[in-house]
Each structure stands twice: as structure tokens, then as C-alpha cells.
Design an enzyme around this catalytic site. Structure first.
Site: not given
Length: 332
Positions: A125-126, A152
Site C-alpha cells: 500500500d505504500e 516498488k
């Protein structure tokens, strides 16, 4: 089914390996892991004599190795990543080469050697950054705030592009903060358990008000496996715990559960660019995969604390490995 798991000796990856080795539909599981400070062979030692399990020590940046392994798989589940935010802020190099270049090598191998295989990019979720209210949906903009989350996000976008451009069977999963057995003590919950039980100071960033959505690792693994089997290529699936707590709340709960003292809390200088809050909508995963988190936080934390207490030798060995690795990493 022949499955290639990357990062299967790490925290989430090893829990996923344990899940798949219980499933008889998996005829062969190959675990590719570089065994950095966050990868531990003892996490999957239960399977070392199992004919269905193969461990390969290797780096995603080794293109020829990656190509050899990908061409034999029917399903590739990509967990491997540098993941410690603080270290990405201090030294982002490894995060770029491992998380982006390593993912690129996997995608190139898929395209060139095994285009009919299914590929699941496991993410976080980051990549969305911070949210003040409401929840991130799978349509929310990507706005990462640390070198880790940016790396990511870069890997996620590469994965998406290989589906869009080359028509490959690729999908992405993103989860909220995982906790549970086998997590290295650089992350909040295992670090606080380790230090609380040892009577040491409990360092909390800022005033501890940063909010995270916590998911028990086995629930996330079940979600990823459902996405592997039922997910639609080109889509993103969210796995959140629907359990928002501030960091300080979590620390207080660990203190209460371990019999530690509130006086052990030590507020320290906040992390650079510290995201204030994460929250994921899991509506799509509920509707399409029939998935929901099953583990209540109180139950999950109790199981986690018990695991660490029962596996003191694991914690000691891992802590020593981290210390040794970081000295080498820092050039000491």
C-alpha cells in the site's frame, strides 16, 4: 502446478511457501532467494527433504539464472524485494537495482521464455503514499514518498506495462502492514516484542500517531493465493486487515501483552518523509476473490508474541545476522 516463488525465505514469502506446501495441487515449488539479512533458510527448513520443494540461492539481478528458472514455471509469485524504509532513505542503491532491475529481469524472462505462465507481482500500500481520510482504491494515483515505495511502484508499473504491451498473464496484489511469525526484528511489531521482553527501550518515531492498517501475514498469503488462482490478468487486488491502529497503540498493546513497562517507551526523531496514514479498500477482493481477513488483531498479536517467545533461538540468530550484515553493508 509448478510454482516459482521469489523471496521465499523472507517474512511474507516463507509464510506463503508454508501455505502452498500444504496444497497438493502444487507439484513443484522452487524458492529463489538471495539470503540477504532478511532471508533465512530456517524459515523453510521444514521442507528441505520434501521432493516437491527446491531451494535456489541466487539474485534476481543474475539474468541467466532468472531466465532458467522462469522458463520451467507455470506460476511465478514475486515477493523478493528490499523492504526496509529507513535503509532505503539512507542508501537507496540496492532498492533500485533489486526491486526494479530484478523485477525487470523476471518480466523479460517471462516474455522471452514462458509467455503463457502466470505472474503475480506482490506489492504494498505504500506505493499510494499517505492518505488523510477514506481508503485507497485500486484506482488511486501512485504517489510514493520513500525510495523503497518508489522502487516498488516502479516494479508495479513495469509489470502492468508488460501485461498491456505484450498481453502477458500478470496481476498485482497490494497489502497493508503485515505482522506475524518469521518477521525480522527491524519492523515495528517484532522489534517491540524483542525489546519489550528484554526490558529495553522501545523507540517510537515522532509522537507515535502514524496510523497503519494491520493484516496478519497468513491472511495476506491466503489472499495472494486466491489471486493466483482466480484473479484477472491486468488487475490490482488489495488485501487489508480493516484494522487501523496508531503505532503508539500497537506499542501499548505489546507492553500490556508482554508485561513490559510503559516507561520503556522512548520517543525518537521522526523518519524523513514519514507517511501519516495508510488504509486500503478491499471491496474488489471481496467481490471477485471471495476473500476477507480472518484474523482479529488481538488474536493475531497473541499468536505472534507466542511464536517469538517459543522461537528465541530463531530471533537470536536472525538478530546476529542482521548486525553482521549491516556492518558489512556499511563497510565497517
Amino acid at each position: 502446478m509448478k510454482v516459482l516463488v521469489t523471496g521465499g525465505c523472507g517474512f511474507i514469502g516463507s509464510n506463503f511457501v508454508h501455505l502452498l506446501m500444504k496444497d497438493q495441487s502444487v507439484s513443484k515449488l522452487t524458492n529463489l532467494d538471495a539470503l540477504t539479512y532478511a532471508g533465512h533458510p530456517q524459515n523453510t527448513s521444514d521442507f528441505k527433504d520434501d521432493d516437491r520443494y527446491e531451494f535456489v540461492e541466487g539474485d534476481l539481478r543474475n539474468k541467466s539464472l532468472v531466465f532458467d528458472l522462469v522458463k520451467e514455471a507455470e506460476l511465478i509469485v514475486h515477493f523478493a524485494a528490499e523492504s526496509h524504509v529507513d535503509r532505503s532513505i539512507e542508501s537507496p542503491d540496492e532498492f533500485i537495482t533489486t526491486n526494479i532491475v530484478g523485477s525487470f529481469n523476471l518480466l523479460e524472462a517471462l516474455k522471452n521464455t514462458n509467455p503463457k505462465a502466470r505472474f503475480v507481482q506482490v506489492s504494498t500500500d505504500e506505493v499510494y503514499g499517505s492518505i488523510q481520510e477514506g481508503q485507497f482504491t485500486t484506482k488511486s494515483p501512485i504517489e510514493p514518498n520513500s525510495p523503497y515505495s518508489a522502487s516498488k511502484a516502479g516494479a508495479d508499473l513495469l509489470a502492468r506495462s508488460y501485461h498491456q504491451t505484450y498481453g502477458l498473464e500478470i496481476l498485482i496484489t497490494r497489502s497493508s502492514n503485515n505482522y506475524g511469525p518469521r518477521q525480522t526484528p527491524e519492523k515495528l511489531i517484532p522489534l517491540m516484542i524483542q525489546r519489550a521482553t528484554a526490558g529495553q527501550a522501545l523507540p517510537v518515531y515522532g509522537d507515535g500517531s502514524n496510523v497503519r492498517d494491520w493484516i496478519y501475514v497468513e491472511d495476506n498469503c491466503l489472499g495472494v493465493w486466491q489471486a493466483c488462482k482466480k484473479g484477472q490478468a491486468g488487475k490490482v487486488y488489495h488485501f487489508g486487515g480493516e484494522c487501523e491502529k496508531s503505532n503508539l497503540e500497537v506499542v501499548h498493546q505489546i507492553i500490556e501483552s508482554t508485561g513490559a513497562n510503559k516507561d520503556q517507551i522512548e520517543f525518537v526523531k521522526d523518519r524523513l518523509g514519514h507517511d501519516w496514514r495508510y488504509a486500503l479498500s478491499i471491496e474488489g477482493s471481496e467481490k471477485e476473490l471471495g476473500w476477507r481477513p480472518e484474523t482479529d488483531f488481538n488474536q493475531g498479536l497473541s499468536k505472534t508474541i507466542s511464536w517469538y517467545k517459543e522461537n528465541g533461538d530463531w530471533m537470536k540468530a536472525v538478530s546476529q545476522k542482521i548486525e553482521t550484515w549491516m556492518k558489512r553493508y556499511e563497510g565497517d
